[in-house]
Scaffold this motif. Structure first.
Motif, PDB file in Angstrom:
ATOM      1  N   PHE A 122       0.938  -3.873  10.846  1.00  0.00           N
ATOM      2  CA  PHE A 122      -0.038  -3.825  11.985  1.00  0.00           C
ATOM      3  C   PHE A 122       0.924  -3.273  12.968  1.00  0.00           C
ATOM      4  O   PHE A 122       1.562  -3.711  13.406  1.00  0.00           O
ATOM      5  CB  PHE A 122      -0.503  -5.086  12.093  1.00  0.00           C
ATOM      6  N   GLU A 155      -7.783  -3.780   4.600  1.00  0.00           N
ATOM      7  CA  GLU A 155      -7.530  -4.120   3.328  1.00  0.00           C
ATOM      8  C   GLU A 155      -6.241  -5.015   3.317  1.00  0.00           C
ATOM      9  O   GLU A 155      -6.145  -5.960   2.657  1.00  0.00           O
ATOM     10  CB  GLU A 155      -7.520  -3.199   2.412  1.00  0.00           C
ATOM     11  N   ALA A 156      -5.185  -4.548   4.237  1.00  0.00           N
ATOM     12  CA  ALA A 156      -3.936  -5.290   4.158  1.00  0.00           C
ATOM     13  C   ALA A 156      -4.253  -6.873   4.677  1.00  0.00           C
ATOM     14  O   ALA A 156      -3.759  -7.748   4.114  1.00  0.00           O
ATOM     15  CB  ALA A 156      -2.960  -4.608   4.766  1.00  0.00           C
ATOM     16  N   GLY A 157      -5.202  -6.710   5.593  1.00  0.00           N
ATOM     17  CA  GLY A 157      -5.673  -8.263   5.924  1.00  0.00           C
ATOM     18  C   GLY A 157      -6.179  -9.017   5.127  1.00  0.00           C
ATOM     19  O   GLY A 157      -5.861 -10.056   4.794  1.00  0.00           O
ATOM     20  N   LYS A 158      -6.813  -8.386   4.479  1.00  0.00           N
ATOM     21  CA  LYS A 158      -7.851  -8.970   3.284  1.00  0.00           C
ATOM     22  C   LYS A 158      -6.831  -9.697   2.473  1.00  0.00           C
ATOM     23  O   LYS A 158      -6.927 -10.689   1.711  1.00  0.00           O
ATOM     24  CB  LYS A 158      -8.836  -8.216   2.745  1.00  0.00           C
ATOM     25  N   MET A 159      -5.886  -8.931   1.917  1.00  0.00           N
ATOM     26  CA  MET A 159      -4.720  -9.273   0.800  1.00  0.00           C
ATOM     27  C   MET A 159      -3.855 -10.363   1.480  1.00  0.00           C
ATOM     28  O   MET A 159      -3.537 -11.211   0.558  1.00  0.00           O
ATOM     29  CB  MET A 159      -3.883  -8.033   0.391  1.00  0.00           C
ATOM     30  N   ILE A 206      -7.372  -8.145  13.322  1.00  0.00           N
ATOM     31  CA  ILE A 206      -7.092  -6.752  12.858  1.00  0.00           C
ATOM     32  C   ILE A 206      -7.845  -5.704  13.593  1.00  0.00           C
ATOM     33  O   ILE A 206      -7.181  -4.976  14.214  1.00  0.00           O
ATOM     34  CB  ILE A 206      -7.780  -6.610  11.334  1.00  0.00           C
ATOM     35  N   SER A 257      -6.551  -3.423  16.790  1.00  0.00           N
ATOM     36  CA  SER A 257      -6.168  -1.851  16.273  1.00  0.00           C
ATOM     37  C   SER A 257      -7.160  -1.064  17.296  1.00  0.00           C
ATOM     38  O   SER A 257      -6.677   0.016  17.601  1.00  0.00           O
ATOM     39  CB  SER A 257      -6.754  -1.791  14.841  1.00  0.00           C
ATOM     40  N   TRP A 289       0.727  -3.278  16.190  1.00  0.00           N
ATOM     41  CA  TRP A 289       0.706  -3.971  17.087  1.00  0.00           C
ATOM     42  C   TRP A 289       1.379  -5.349  16.959  1.00  0.00           C
ATOM     43  O   TRP A 289       1.394  -6.108  17.997  1.00  0.00           O
ATOM     44  CB  TRP A 289      -0.990  -4.178  17.722  1.00  0.00           C
ATOM     45  N   PHE A 330       0.769  -1.121   0.074  1.00  0.00           N
ATOM     46  CA  PHE A 330       0.060   0.038   0.298  1.00  0.00           C
ATOM     47  C   PHE A 330       0.879   1.177  -0.153  1.00  0.00           C
ATOM     48  O   PHE A 330       1.921   1.292   0.559  1.00  0.00           O
ATOM     49  CB  PHE A 330      -0.736   0.232   1.227  1.00  0.00           C
ATOM     50  N   ARG A 380      -8.853   1.914   7.373  1.00  0.00           N
ATOM     51  CA  ARG A 380      -9.162   0.905   6.059  1.00  0.00           C
ATOM     52  C   ARG A 380      -8.187   0.189   5.820  1.00  0.00           C
ATOM     53  O   ARG A 380      -8.301  -0.981   5.262  1.00  0.00           O
ATOM     54  CB  ARG A 380      -9.792   1.881   5.443  1.00  0.00           C
ATOM     55  N   VAL A 381      -6.956   1.109   5.874  1.00  0.00           N
ATOM     56  CA  VAL A 381      -5.737   0.183   5.179  1.00  0.00           C
ATOM     57  C   VAL A 381      -5.587  -1.235   5.879  1.00  0.00           C
ATOM     58  O   VAL A 381      -5.081  -2.054   5.323  1.00  0.00           O
ATOM     59  CB  VAL A 381      -4.696   1.090   5.012  1.00  0.00           C
ATOM     60  N   PHE A 382      -5.583  -1.176   7.211  1.00  0.00           N
ATOM     61  CA  PHE A 382      -5.284  -2.487   7.986  1.00  0.00           C
ATOM     62  C   PHE A 382      -6.314  -3.545   7.707  1.00  0.00           C
ATOM     63  O   PHE A 382      -5.827  -4.616   7.544  1.00  0.00           O
ATOM     64  CB  PHE A 382      -5.544  -1.986   9.577  1.00  0.00           C
TER      65      PHE A 382
END
Lengths: 253, 261
Positions: free
Chosen positions: A89, B156-160, B173, B177, A91, A83, B152-154
């Protein structure tokens, strides 16, 4: 394998007043296996929209996206994504970030840490394995993000202006590093940027998108041998050629 | 900035204020007021403390109060966090529950005391219930806010990275967070719970406890004992907050320290 075919892809959004805003207009692109392609365009031309569609994060109004002949529906582990903004993340420590995808895949603990260490080594950040993202510089964070995306061994790596927020020197360094990684791992890479310099330095081909409605403006093959010298005359010529294309062909429409 | 010597000095300087206040209190009570009903002196309070401690009353009150506290806060966590997650994650559930929550939330917890007594009698449960009503909303609202503000980017990063199911996205996630926000909600809730504890016991929702006996000794006009209970309530509240912060910083929000230092 990592051959991407995009047929007749259109995307539009509905504005608040109900009118349609066309962002991508019947786009056709083919990216070969192991190819490094940069998508170049000014902001608002639909670069990110296109990348999100390929990633399966959004759904297109019409058209198809095929990866190795298979239609893409939703996020897939065959596609990695780096991105633009910092997406690690906070954490999780560096190594636990890289491990994340493997953990989701249900790979055993020893195995997944072994794999993650390998990718951390690939981006030269082994010594920061136990640190948290907040303790890293911007460049390091994006390198971890690359390692995290690669850890699942995708065939296609999508990068959305990953070095956009970095200073020029770090950026140049990471470009060199990315090319090395690409040589080693042989992924298909689609890289979005608005820097002509970056695109010419990195890619096999540059795809120039027009600013709105985004349609394919021009494809520029870059035949310069790697490693490329940014200061060479050949480099400057290609660069000027691409800049001319952007200025004349695209923005006058 | 974080000079340990300086910090040490500051702490002694702060302790001096407490000593001075005690001395002033002693002098004023002994020399000016001269009435231990109106203002018991620190020495009176100390002897009252020892007297109560010897009788074993304090320990029992402490235990009972901690049970009330644990029931109330525990219930608030069990209800507040899941409901907060549900309304923070799912727009439909939020639209459904939000008006109800907003109607119930402004009712002061102490206004529930009559029903607590009618429903549960003079038991530990009813004191726990009043504390629950006070503690549940800060937890619920902060959990909700935390989930709402997950970048949102977390997600989406998780989804990817193959984290696509709702349950997994929440667990891996959204919850981590949102944790800083959840934790600050719990911290506010412990403060509110402690206040509700005294009030609930004071109004006779229970048969013993720190708040209950504070009131009992007031009725006996033993103001020195009342002060003992006041100080104890303050100190225990302080210790609870310190322990809570220590555990959280040490085990749950380690990753946040890097951002400050």
């Amino acid at each position: 394998m990592g051959k991407l075919q995009i047929h007749d892809l259109s995307q539009s959004f509905t504005r608040d007043d109900g009118s349609e805003l066309t962002v991508l207009d019947h786009l056709n692109i083919e990216v070969q296996d192991k190819e490094f392609v940069c998508i170049l365009g000014s902001s608002g031309c639909g670069k990110t929209t296109l990348l999100r569609l390929i990633a399966g994060l959004d759904t297109a109004r019409s058209g198809t996206i095929l990866l190795d002949g298979e239609e893409m529906k939703g996020p897939s582990s065959k596609v990695g994504f780096v991105f633009q903004e910092y997406s690690l993340f906070p954490w999780r420590s560096v190594i636990d970030n890289v491990v994340f995808g493997l953990e989701m895949k249900g790979i055993g603990k020893d195995e997944r840490y072994r794999i993650a260490e390998r990718y951390l080594e690939l981006v030269n950040l082994t010594q920061f394995r136990a640190n948290y993202p907040a303790e890293l510089s911007g460049g390091m964070r994006q390198r971890v993000a690359v390692a995290r995306a690669l850890a699942l061994d995708p065939v296609l790596l999508l990068m959305d202006e990953p070095f956009g927020a970095l200073d020029a020197q770090t950026r140049n360094m990471l470009q060199i590093e990315l090319l090395e990684i690409w040589e080693k791992t042989k992924k298909t890479i689609i890289f979005i940027t608005h820097s002509v310099d970056e695109a010419v330095f990195l890619s096999d081909r540059i795809i120039v998108l027009t600013p709105r409605p985004g349609c394919l403006c021009h494809i520029v093959p870059i035949n310069l041998p790697r490693p490329r010298d940014r200061t060479s005359t050949e480099f400057a010529q290609v660069r000027r050629h691409v800049l001319d294309l952007i200025n004349q062909k695209c923005s006058i429409q | 900035m974080a000079n340990p010597l300086r910090k040490h000095k500051d702490r002694w300087f702060g302790a001096l204020a407490i000593v001075l206040a005690l001395a002033l209190w002693e002098c004023y009570a002994a020399l000016v007021v001269k009435n231990s009903f109106l203002l018991p002196a620190p020495l009176d309070v100390t002897s009252a403390f020892l007297e109560l401690l010897q009788k074993g009353i304090l320990l029992q009150d402490f235990q009972v109060s901690m049970i009330h506290f644990a029931i109330g806060l525990g219930l608030a966590l069990v209800v507040g966090i899941p409901v907060g997650i549900a309304i923070g994650w799912n727009r439909k559930i939020n639209a459904f529950l939000d008006p109800l929550i907003e109607l119930l939330r402004p009712i002061p917890p102490l206004a529930w005391i009559p029903f607590a007594i009618i429903w549960f009698g003079l038991t530990t449960i009813s004191a726990g219930f009043v504390i629950f009503v006070g503690a549940v909303f800060p937890i619920l609202i902060n959990t909700y806010t935390g989930f709402r503000s997950v970048p949102r980017v977390f997600v989406e990063a998780g989804k990817m990275l193959g984290c696509t199911k709702n349950r997994d996205l929440i667990r891996y996630i959204a919850f981590p967070s949102a944790l800083p926000s959840v934790v600050s909600g719990i911290r506010v809730a412990t403060g509110v719970a402690w206040m509700c504890l005294v009030a609930a016991e004071l109004f006779g929702v229970s048969n013993s406890g720190l708040g209950k006996n504070l009131w009992f000794y007031y009725n006996l006009h033993r103001m020195d004992c009342v002060v003992v209970y006041m100080i104890l309530l303050g100190l225990i509240g302080l210790v609870i907050d310190m322990v809570f912060r220590y555990i959280i910083d040490r085990y749950f929000l380690k990753w946040q320290t890097g951002e400050v230092a």
